[in-house]
Design a protein around this motif. Sequence first.
Motif: not given
Length: 198
Positions: A50, A56-57, A59-61, A63-64, A71, A98
């Motif tokens: 990525y 944004l990527h 943050l998604r990472f 979250h996962e 969340l 975050w």
Amino acid sequence: MSAKRHRVRVVVCPGIHERALTQQFIEGLLTTGEERLHPASWLVFPADRYPAYSGLHILRFLHEKLSTYSLDTALCTPLILIGFSAGVVGAVSAACGWRSLGGVVKALIAVDGWGVPLIGDFPMHRMSHDAFTHWSSALLGAGEDSFYADPGVDHLDLWRSPQTAAGYWVKLGSSSPPRGTSAATFLTALLRDYEALL
């Protein structure tokens, strides 16, 4: 659940380079003699898959990796972000994101983030591969305590081998001269201070 009951997680945000350099960076920190350093539990953003500069990527990472159920669960985990080069852009953006979601950012450490403004309502630190990069980057936000290599080292070498980058620890607001140390010692001291060590 309060953030105090969650262990601080270190999030490593590499730049655009070979993945092996990040592993060498982590191994280099282990040579400082910090027995309590546990990088196996760190989260390393996959910048080989990525964009390193994409908050944004990241943050998604996060979250996962951190939200077992929601969340809200993830946001209870306090973070320390370490960004390198282009990864500093992503780390600053992700840290601000975050915080805006209600999460806790204990600190952000920008390793050779030349030209990247340090913006946020959390402690920030700069590490630079030479004195010129250090002082010119400070025009966009010096942050708190910082480090610069002297003699200067190659940009990638600061990341690959922080234990061999000798230089100076600059204390924020101190009238004392900068103290000689290595990049690895400076960084592990910060991590210890921000309770990233078990």
